[in-house]
Design a protein around this motif. Structure first.
Motif, PDB file in Angstrom:
ATOM      1  N   LEU A 296       0.836  -1.209   0.000  1.00 23.79           N
ATOM      2  CA  LEU A 296       0.000   0.000   0.000  1.00 23.79           C
ATOM      3  C   LEU A 296       0.868   1.255   0.000  1.00 23.79           C
ATOM      4  N   TYR A 297       1.926   1.236   0.798  1.00 28.89           N
ATOM      5  CA  TYR A 297       2.901   2.334   0.902  1.00 28.89           C
ATOM      6  C   TYR A 297       3.456   2.697  -0.478  1.00 28.89           C
ATOM      7  N   ARG A 298       3.880   1.679  -1.224  1.00 27.21           N
ATOM      8  CA  ARG A 298       4.482   1.900  -2.546  1.00 27.21           C
ATOM      9  C   ARG A 298       3.436   2.311  -3.579  1.00 27.21           C
ATOM     10  N   GLN A 299       2.285   1.660  -3.534  1.00 22.33           N
ATOM     11  CA  GLN A 299       1.233   1.977  -4.497  1.00 22.33           C
ATOM     12  C   GLN A 299       0.773   3.426  -4.356  1.00 22.33           C
ATOM     13  N   ILE A 300       0.579   3.858  -3.120  1.00 21.57           N
ATOM     14  CA  ILE A 300       0.127   5.230  -2.878  1.00 21.57           C
ATOM     15  C   ILE A 300       1.196   6.233  -3.304  1.00 21.57           C
ATOM     16  N   SER A 301       2.470   5.941  -3.021  1.00 19.46           N
ATOM     17  CA  SER A 301       3.556   6.833  -3.420  1.00 19.46           C
ATOM     18  C   SER A 301       3.572   7.037  -4.930  1.00 19.46           C
ATOM     19  N   ASN A 302       3.531   5.938  -5.689  1.00 22.47           N
ATOM     20  CA  ASN A 302       3.582   6.044  -7.146  1.00 22.47           C
ATOM     21  C   ASN A 302       2.381   6.796  -7.704  1.00 22.47           C
ATOM     22  N   ARG A 303       1.216   6.455  -7.204  1.00 24.58           N
ATOM     23  CA  ARG A 303      -0.006   7.086  -7.727  1.00 24.58           C
ATOM     24  C   ARG A 303      -0.028   8.574  -7.401  1.00 24.58           C
ATOM     25  N   VAL A 350       4.228  14.139  -0.994  1.00 21.38           N
ATOM     26  CA  VAL A 350       3.469  13.069  -1.651  1.00 21.38           C
ATOM     27  C   VAL A 350       4.382  11.939  -2.105  1.00 21.38           C
ATOM     28  N   ALA A 351       5.615  12.261  -2.491  1.00 25.46           N
ATOM     29  CA  ALA A 351       6.539  11.218  -2.959  1.00 25.46           C
ATOM     30  C   ALA A 351       6.853  10.223  -1.840  1.00 25.46           C
ATOM     31  N   PHE A 423       9.764   3.473  -2.610  1.00 18.63           N
ATOM     32  CA  PHE A 423      10.410   3.775  -3.884  1.00 18.63           C
ATOM     33  C   PHE A 423      10.839   2.519  -4.631  1.00 18.63           C
ATOM     34  N   SER A 424      10.854   2.635  -5.952  1.00 17.08           N
ATOM     35  CA  SER A 424      11.243   1.535  -6.820  1.00 17.08           C
ATOM     36  C   SER A 424      11.688   2.123  -8.155  1.00 17.08           C
ATOM     37  N   TYR A 425      11.986   1.259  -9.098  1.00 25.78           N
ATOM     38  CA  TYR A 425      12.336   1.709 -10.453  1.00 25.78           C
ATOM     39  C   TYR A 425      11.180   2.503 -11.073  1.00 25.78           C
ATOM     40  N   GLU A 426       9.964   2.158 -10.675  1.00 19.00           N
ATOM     41  CA  GLU A 426       8.773   2.879 -11.140  1.00 19.00           C
ATOM     42  C   GLU A 426       8.851   4.355 -10.760  1.00 19.00           C
ATOM     43  N   THR A 427       9.392   4.631  -9.580  1.00 25.77           N
ATOM     44  CA  THR A 427       9.525   6.018  -9.116  1.00 25.77           C
ATOM     45  C   THR A 427      10.400   6.832 -10.059  1.00 25.77           C
ATOM     46  N   LEU A 428      11.517   6.266 -10.483  1.00 23.08           N
ATOM     47  CA  LEU A 428      12.418   6.971 -11.410  1.00 23.08           C
ATOM     48  C   LEU A 428      11.728   7.268 -12.729  1.00 23.08           C
ATOM     49  N   LYS A 429      10.946   6.334 -13.211  1.00 20.18           N
ATOM     50  CA  LYS A 429      10.232   6.551 -14.469  1.00 20.18           C
ATOM     51  C   LYS A 429       9.197   7.675 -14.328  1.00 20.18           C
ATOM     52  N   ILE A 430       8.512   7.694 -13.191  1.00 21.48           N
ATOM     53  CA  ILE A 430       7.520   8.748 -12.948  1.00 21.48           C
ATOM     54  C   ILE A 430       8.190  10.109 -12.862  1.00 21.48           C
TER      55      ILE A 430
END
Length: 491
Positions: A296-303, A350-351, A423-430
């Motif tokens: 949930l932590y990661r999903q909310i951060s990315n969104r 938000v990040a 955070f993940s690789y998805e974060t860098l792409k965003i």
């Protein structure tokens, strides 16, 4: 997650309707109907009233959210117990308010003496906002978030618009406007109360002896420990406005308030998602579901980061055109850089996702208290240092810097203690997709009216944002949801 998603969508809708009303109020009606000093007074009195709320609440809001899942019955008695405890807190705040009234007057006597005439309004705003916040927390425990959000974000602003509009028609005096603020907050409280009574969630029950063994002492201990963290967090949010009024002028606070409100739009998705996520996080901790919390932590951060970067770009790239529509813009556009720094601070927040909410409902909630108290001291110190040098921009820079430091420490602590990481690789792409669209800030077409310019830039920003999102394969769920809504609205 369906109930969460439904409430989150409804809450977001009401939040953005509130934003539209807020924009009409803050960017047009208030500057048009009130002079800069009156607007500064109007905002400062409200900020003071809301600043005292967490001190009076004594942490009851978070206490309700954390301990509600532990009750299988006696929920109405729990509400009455929570209200009684928060009213005790209000009595203490009132005594301190009158005991230190001379010192409070001294803060504003030099640069903002107009505030002194309306200090009586402050406590009444605190009282009604306090009761509303307790009822909000109680409704949130039943995952009833949307309607209380309506009364807080929409209904309150409609009544405020009517109040200032009546003043614009010269039917009442400015003193009556300030007194009318009390009625505005009172009606908003009444709306939430009627809604919960209609749902059958509020009943008079003062039988406090049937709680589980140790429940009351544990609830009070947790609430008292977390209340300082909540109070300090509110202090971080509100102290800028109050210190600008105290150290500069009410006119400067009017400029700062308009700029702050523009930037506030950036974090609205976080507000909506956070309110719905809190009881879910509390429930996961009750079941020791750490893996689910991290997901949930990661999903909310990315969104949040994905949506909020787009909002930031839309506001900042159109900032000059937006100020064009503000009455007396030659005064208020001095706050342009405030918009940037405050919005940047919101992006930091938000990040790092719902790290505060996770800390509050974990066994490490005491660390959140220590950290938030430290950050509140830091923001006051930063303002005392930066405001004399940079004025209102100094207050905004201090807020952004403290927000970054605040979140970095919480992130590191959760990483070490619970192994959580948003955070993940998805974060860098965003981040790549989001920052690429800020190139449109300097786009300017000679002779194009401001409204048309906003439209052109916004279309270009959204188009490029969508293009890079598809290339980077991010935000797919969001765009698919938008497409589904467009198809449903079609013939």
């Amino acid at each position: 997650m369906s109930k969460i998603a439904q409430q989150s969508i409804q809450t977001t809708i009401f939040s953005y309707v509130g934003v539209v009303l807020g924009y009409i109020n803050v960017l047009w009606l208030y500057p048009y109907a009130l002079d800069a000093t009156e607007l500064g007074t109007f905002r400062t009195i409200q900020d003071l009233g809301l600043l005292f709320v967490p001190f009076a609440q004594l942490g009851v809001g978070h206490g309700i959210t954390r301990y509600f899942p532990k009750l299988e019955q006696n929920q109405s008695a729990f509400l009455s117990y929570s209200l009684a405890f928060s009213m005790l807190g209000f009595a203490v705040v009132s005594l301190l308010f009158f005991g230190f009234k001379d010192q409070l007057i001294g803060l504003f006597a030099v640069n903002s003496p107009e505030i002194i005439n309306f200090l009586g309004v402050v406590l009444l705003i605190t009282l009604f906002a306090l009761l509303s916040s307790v009822l909000d927390a109680y409704g949130r425990s039943y995952l009833k978030v949307a309607i209380p959000t309506f009364f807080r974000e929409v209904f309150l602003r409609i009544l405020t618009s009517l109040l200032v509009g009546i003043y614009l028609l010269d039917w009442i005096s400015f003193e009556q406007v300030m007194q009318g603020l009390v009625a505005v907050y009172g009606f908003a409280l009444l709306g939430v109360l009627i809604y919960l009574v209609w749902l059958g969630k509020v009943k008079l029950d003062f039988n406090w002896k049937n709680f589980p063994p140790g429940f009351r002492s544990s609830f009070l201990r947790f609430s008292l420990i977390t209340f300082l963290a909540t109070a300090a967090s509110t202090l971080i949010m509100k102290i800028d406005s109050i210190m600008v009024s105290s150290m500069v002028s009410l006119e400067a606070n009017a400029i700062y308030s308009i700029a702050f409100y523009m930037a506030l739009v950036v974090e609205l998705p976080r507000r909506a998602i956070s309110q719905v996520a809190m009881p879910v996080i509390a429930d996961h901790f009750a079941k020791n579901q750490i893996t689910e919390i991290n997901a949930l932590y990661r999903q909310i951060s990315n969104r949040q980061l994905y949506i909020c970067l787009l909002l930031f770009a839309l506001i900042w790239c159109n900032i000059d055109s937006i100020y064009h529509f503000v009455p007396n813009r030659e005064i208020y556009q001095a706050g342009k850089m405030v918009v940037f720094y405050i919005a940047l601070g919101k992006i930091f927040d938000v990040a790092f996702s719902v790290n505060s909410e996770i800390l509050v409902f974990s066994k490490y909630y005491r660390f959140n208290l220590v950290l938030t108290l430290g950050m509140s001291v830091l923001i006051v110190a930063a303002n005392y240092w930066l405001i004399p040098i940079y004025g209102i921009e100094g207050a905004a820079m201090g807020s952004a810097g403290v927000m970054l430091a605040f979140n970095l420490i919480k992130y590191s602590y959760l990483k070490i203690k619970l192994g959580l990481d948003p955070f993940s690789y998805e974060t860098l792409k965003i981040l790549f997709v989001g920052t690429s669209i800020f190139a449109f800030k300097d786009l300017y077409l000679e002779g194009v009216p401001p409204l048309i310019m906003i439209g052109i830039k916004s279309v270009l920003i959204i188009g490029v944002f969508y293009f890079w999102s598809m290339i980077a394969n991010v935000g797919i769920d969001e765009w698919n949801w938008i497409k589904s809504k467009i198809k449903k609205s079609g013939p």
